[in-house]
Design a protein around this motif. Structure first.
Motif, PDB file in Angstrom:
ATOM      1  N   GLU A  89     -12.325  -4.632  11.595  1.00  0.00           N
ATOM      2  CA  GLU A  89     -12.819  -5.603  10.610  1.00  0.00           C
ATOM      3  C   GLU A  89     -11.772  -6.002   9.570  1.00  0.00           C
ATOM      4  O   GLU A  89     -12.019  -6.884   8.746  1.00  0.00           O
ATOM      5  CB  GLU A  89     -14.082  -5.088   9.920  1.00  0.00           C
ATOM      6  N   ASP A  90     -10.610  -5.381   9.606  1.00  0.00           N
ATOM      7  CA  ASP A  90      -9.507  -5.803   8.742  1.00  0.00           C
ATOM      8  C   ASP A  90      -8.733  -6.970   9.348  1.00  0.00           C
ATOM      9  O   ASP A  90      -7.820  -7.506   8.708  1.00  0.00           O
ATOM     10  CB  ASP A  90      -8.544  -4.641   8.500  1.00  0.00           C
ATOM     11  N   THR A  91      -9.079  -7.348  10.553  1.00  0.00           N
ATOM     12  CA  THR A  91      -8.396  -8.474  11.197  1.00  0.00           C
ATOM     13  C   THR A  91      -8.631  -9.756  10.415  1.00  0.00           C
ATOM     14  O   THR A  91      -9.772 -10.142  10.145  1.00  0.00           O
ATOM     15  CB  THR A  91      -8.920  -8.649  12.636  1.00  0.00           C
ATOM     16  N   ALA A  92      -7.540 -10.399  10.035  1.00  0.00           N
ATOM     17  CA  ALA A  92      -7.621 -11.608   9.204  1.00  0.00           C
ATOM     18  C   ALA A  92      -6.214 -12.143   8.970  1.00  0.00           C
ATOM     19  O   ALA A  92      -5.225 -11.497   9.334  1.00  0.00           O
ATOM     20  CB  ALA A  92      -8.284 -11.299   7.869  1.00  0.00           C
ATOM     21  N   VAL A  93      -6.145 -13.296   8.348  1.00  0.00           N
ATOM     22  CA  VAL A  93      -4.892 -13.799   7.805  1.00  0.00           C
ATOM     23  C   VAL A  93      -4.794 -13.297   6.367  1.00  0.00           C
ATOM     24  O   VAL A  93      -5.740 -13.464   5.585  1.00  0.00           O
ATOM     25  CB  VAL A  93      -4.823 -15.332   7.848  1.00  0.00           C
ATOM     26  N   TYR A  94      -3.666 -12.688   6.043  1.00  0.00           N
ATOM     27  CA  TYR A  94      -3.464 -12.088   4.732  1.00  0.00           C
ATOM     28  C   TYR A  94      -2.540 -12.972   3.893  1.00  0.00           C
ATOM     29  O   TYR A  94      -1.478 -13.398   4.366  1.00  0.00           O
ATOM     30  CB  TYR A  94      -2.862 -10.697   4.885  1.00  0.00           C
ATOM     31  N   TYR A  95      -2.953 -13.213   2.647  1.00  0.00           N
ATOM     32  CA  TYR A  95      -2.220 -14.091   1.740  1.00  0.00           C
ATOM     33  C   TYR A  95      -1.824 -13.340   0.474  1.00  0.00           C
ATOM     34  O   TYR A  95      -2.624 -12.571  -0.065  1.00  0.00           O
ATOM     35  CB  TYR A  95      -3.091 -15.272   1.320  1.00  0.00           C
ATOM     36  N   CYS A  96      -0.626 -13.598  -0.002  1.00  0.00           N
ATOM     37  CA  CYS A  96      -0.291 -13.153  -1.354  1.00  0.00           C
ATOM     38  C   CYS A  96      -0.345 -14.356  -2.277  1.00  0.00           C
ATOM     39  O   CYS A  96      -0.231 -15.511  -1.831  1.00  0.00           O
ATOM     40  CB  CYS A  96       1.063 -12.456  -1.406  1.00  0.00           C
ATOM     41  N   ALA A  97      -0.533 -14.063  -3.557  1.00  0.00           N
ATOM     42  CA  ALA A  97      -0.674 -15.130  -4.538  1.00  0.00           C
ATOM     43  C   ALA A  97      -0.100 -14.683  -5.873  1.00  0.00           C
ATOM     44  O   ALA A  97      -0.146 -13.494  -6.207  1.00  0.00           O
ATOM     45  CB  ALA A  97      -2.143 -15.509  -4.697  1.00  0.00           C
ATOM     46  N   ALA A  98       0.434 -15.644  -6.610  1.00  0.00           N
ATOM     47  CA  ALA A  98       0.983 -15.397  -7.934  1.00  0.00           C
ATOM     48  C   ALA A  98       0.053 -15.978  -8.985  1.00  0.00           C
ATOM     49  O   ALA A  98      -0.361 -17.149  -8.890  1.00  0.00           O
ATOM     50  CB  ALA A  98       2.375 -16.011  -8.058  1.00  0.00           C
ATOM     51  N   SER A  99      -0.256 -15.157  -9.981  1.00  0.00           N
ATOM     52  CA  SER A  99      -1.202 -15.572 -11.011  1.00  0.00           C
ATOM     53  C   SER A  99      -0.558 -16.477 -12.052  1.00  0.00           C
ATOM     54  O   SER A  99       0.658 -16.532 -12.185  1.00  0.00           O
ATOM     55  CB  SER A  99      -1.770 -14.334 -11.697  1.00  0.00           C
ATOM     56  N   LYS A 100      -1.412 -17.131 -12.803  1.00  0.00           N
ATOM     57  CA  LYS A 100      -0.947 -17.956 -13.925  1.00  0.00           C
ATOM     58  C   LYS A 100      -0.492 -17.083 -15.088  1.00  0.00           C
ATOM     59  O   LYS A 100       0.243 -17.542 -15.961  1.00  0.00           O
ATOM     60  CB  LYS A 100      -2.085 -18.856 -14.413  1.00  0.00           C
ATOM     61  N   GLY A 101      -0.929 -15.828 -15.140  1.00  0.00           N
ATOM     62  CA  GLY A 101      -0.611 -14.959 -16.255  1.00  0.00           C
ATOM     63  C   GLY A 101      -0.151 -13.588 -15.830  1.00  0.00           C
ATOM     64  O   GLY A 101       0.085 -13.328 -14.651  1.00  0.00           O
ATOM     65  N   LYS A 102      -0.026 -12.705 -16.796  1.00  0.00           N
ATOM     66  CA  LYS A 102       0.505 -11.368 -16.558  1.00  0.00           C
ATOM     67  C   LYS A 102      -0.557 -10.346 -16.178  1.00  0.00           C
ATOM     68  O   LYS A 102      -0.242  -9.294 -15.608  1.00  0.00           O
ATOM     69  CB  LYS A 102       1.226 -10.884 -17.813  1.00  0.00           C
ATOM     70  N   ILE A 103      -1.809 -10.637 -16.516  1.00  0.00           N
ATOM     71  CA  ILE A 103      -2.867  -9.643 -16.362  1.00  0.00           C
ATOM     72  C   ILE A 103      -3.417  -9.690 -14.937  1.00  0.00           C
ATOM     73  O   ILE A 103      -3.665 -10.763 -14.396  1.00  0.00           O
ATOM     74  CB  ILE A 103      -3.981  -9.891 -17.383  1.00  0.00           C
ATOM     75  N   ALA A 104      -3.633  -8.516 -14.351  1.00  0.00           N
ATOM     76  CA  ALA A 104      -4.194  -8.432 -13.010  1.00  0.00           C
ATOM     77  C   ALA A 104      -5.543  -9.140 -12.961  1.00  0.00           C
ATOM     78  O   ALA A 104      -6.368  -8.976 -13.859  1.00  0.00           O
ATOM     79  CB  ALA A 104      -4.352  -6.970 -12.608  1.00  0.00           C
ATOM     80  N   ALA A 105      -5.754  -9.916 -11.911  1.00  0.00           N
ATOM     81  CA  ALA A 105      -6.952 -10.748 -11.823  1.00  0.00           C
ATOM     82  C   ALA A 105      -7.568 -10.647 -10.429  1.00  0.00           C
ATOM     83  O   ALA A 105      -6.851 -10.645  -9.431  1.00  0.00           O
ATOM     84  CB  ALA A 105      -6.615 -12.196 -12.130  1.00  0.00           C
ATOM     85  N   THR A 106      -8.901 -10.599 -10.382  1.00  0.00           N
ATOM     86  CA  THR A 106      -9.594 -10.426  -9.113  1.00  0.00           C
ATOM     87  C   THR A 106     -10.171 -11.719  -8.554  1.00  0.00           C
ATOM     88  O   THR A 106     -10.718 -11.704  -7.452  1.00  0.00           O
ATOM     89  CB  THR A 106     -10.721  -9.394  -9.265  1.00  0.00           C
ATOM     90  N   ILE A 107     -10.090 -12.827  -9.299  1.00  0.00           N
ATOM     91  CA  ILE A 107     -10.692 -14.083  -8.850  1.00  0.00           C
ATOM     92  C   ILE A 107      -9.620 -15.080  -8.416  1.00  0.00           C
ATOM     93  O   ILE A 107      -8.541 -15.154  -8.984  1.00  0.00           O
ATOM     94  CB  ILE A 107     -11.573 -14.702  -9.948  1.00  0.00           C
ATOM     95  N   GLU A 108      -9.952 -15.867  -7.402  1.00  0.00           N
ATOM     96  CA  GLU A 108      -8.985 -16.808  -6.831  1.00  0.00           C
ATOM     97  C   GLU A 108      -8.482 -17.824  -7.842  1.00  0.00           C
ATOM     98  O   GLU A 108      -7.310 -18.212  -7.785  1.00  0.00           O
ATOM     99  CB  GLU A 108      -9.629 -17.550  -5.653  1.00  0.00           C
ATOM    100  N   THR A 109      -9.337 -18.264  -8.724  1.00  0.00           N
ATOM    101  CA  THR A 109      -8.962 -19.328  -9.655  1.00  0.00           C
ATOM    102  C   THR A 109      -7.885 -18.900 -10.643  1.00  0.00           C
ATOM    103  O   THR A 109      -7.300 -19.743 -11.321  1.00  0.00           O
ATOM    104  CB  THR A 109     -10.187 -19.848 -10.414  1.00  0.00           C
ATOM    105  N   ALA A 110      -7.613 -17.606 -10.718  1.00  0.00           N
ATOM    106  CA  ALA A 110      -6.546 -17.119 -11.599  1.00  0.00           C
ATOM    107  C   ALA A 110      -5.166 -17.318 -10.999  1.00  0.00           C
ATOM    108  O   ALA A 110      -4.164 -17.156 -11.691  1.00  0.00           O
ATOM    109  CB  ALA A 110      -6.763 -15.644 -11.900  1.00  0.00           C
ATOM    110  N   TYR A 111      -5.130 -17.667  -9.714  1.00  0.00           N
ATOM    111  CA  TYR A 111      -3.859 -17.726  -8.993  1.00  0.00           C
ATOM    112  C   TYR A 111      -3.418 -19.166  -8.778  1.00  0.00           C
ATOM    113  O   TYR A 111      -4.201 -20.013  -8.362  1.00  0.00           O
ATOM    114  CB  TYR A 111      -3.975 -16.988  -7.661  1.00  0.00           C
ATOM    115  N   LEU A 112      -2.139 -19.384  -9.067  1.00  0.00           N
ATOM    116  CA  LEU A 112      -1.600 -20.733  -9.028  1.00  0.00           C
ATOM    117  C   LEU A 112      -0.805 -21.005  -7.753  1.00  0.00           C
ATOM    118  O   LEU A 112      -0.799 -22.128  -7.252  1.00  0.00           O
ATOM    119  CB  LEU A 112      -0.706 -20.945 -10.251  1.00  0.00           C
ATOM    120  N   TYR A 113      -0.115 -19.988  -7.251  1.00  0.00           N
ATOM    121  CA  TYR A 113       0.753 -20.166  -6.088  1.00  0.00           C
ATOM    122  C   TYR A 113       0.297 -19.253  -4.967  1.00  0.00           C
ATOM    123  O   TYR A 113      -0.070 -18.090  -5.206  1.00  0.00           O
ATOM    124  CB  TYR A 113       2.206 -19.858  -6.449  1.00  0.00           C
TER     125      TYR A 113
END
Length: 124
Positions: A89-113
């Motif tokens: 069930e871990d089968t998937a496409v895995y993405y990394c993302a860079a946030s708009k800020g310094k604080i760890a964030a769990t929601i997609e909208t926090a990520y810009l790139y």
């Protein structure tokens, strides 16, 4: 601007391990929280893990907590995701993302790139 490229995906047997890497270009990497997400066919993108700019804080989604570990090396502009005890069930496409800020964030909208993704397939 930050450009991201994931690597390290592939085919692994259940119970095995993989280490994903995400190489970043751009001078803002060390000032950005980073995250990992995945998307399986027919499913919504799922939050996996996030790490603050200074590695002081890290959080995990319930489905991977205790099996996956996030880390980063700001000198190398790279973030990693160590994945152990992999399941089909871990089968998937895995993405990394860079946030708009310094604080760890769990929601997609926090990520810009976002990177283009790397396929992980767990199968015997």
């Amino acid at each position: 601007q930050v450009q991201l490229v994931e690597s390290g995906g592939g085919l692994v047997q259940p119970g095995g391990s993989l280490r994903l890497s995400c190489a970043a270009s751009g001078r803002t990497f060390s000032n950005s929280a980073m995250g990992w997400f995945r998307q399986a066919p027919g499913k919504e993108r799922e939050f996996l893990s996030t790490i603050s700019w200074d590695s002081a804080a890290a959080f995990y989604g319930a489905s991977v907590r205790g099996r996956f570990t996030i880390s980063r090396d700001n000198r190398e502009n790279t973030v990693y995701l160590q994945m152990d005890s992999l399941k089909p069930e871990d089968t998937a496409v895995y993405y990394c993302a860079a946030s708009k800020g310094k604080i760890a964030a769990t929601i997609e909208t926090a990520y810009l790139y976002w990177g283009p993704g790397t396929q992980v397939t767990v199968s015997s």
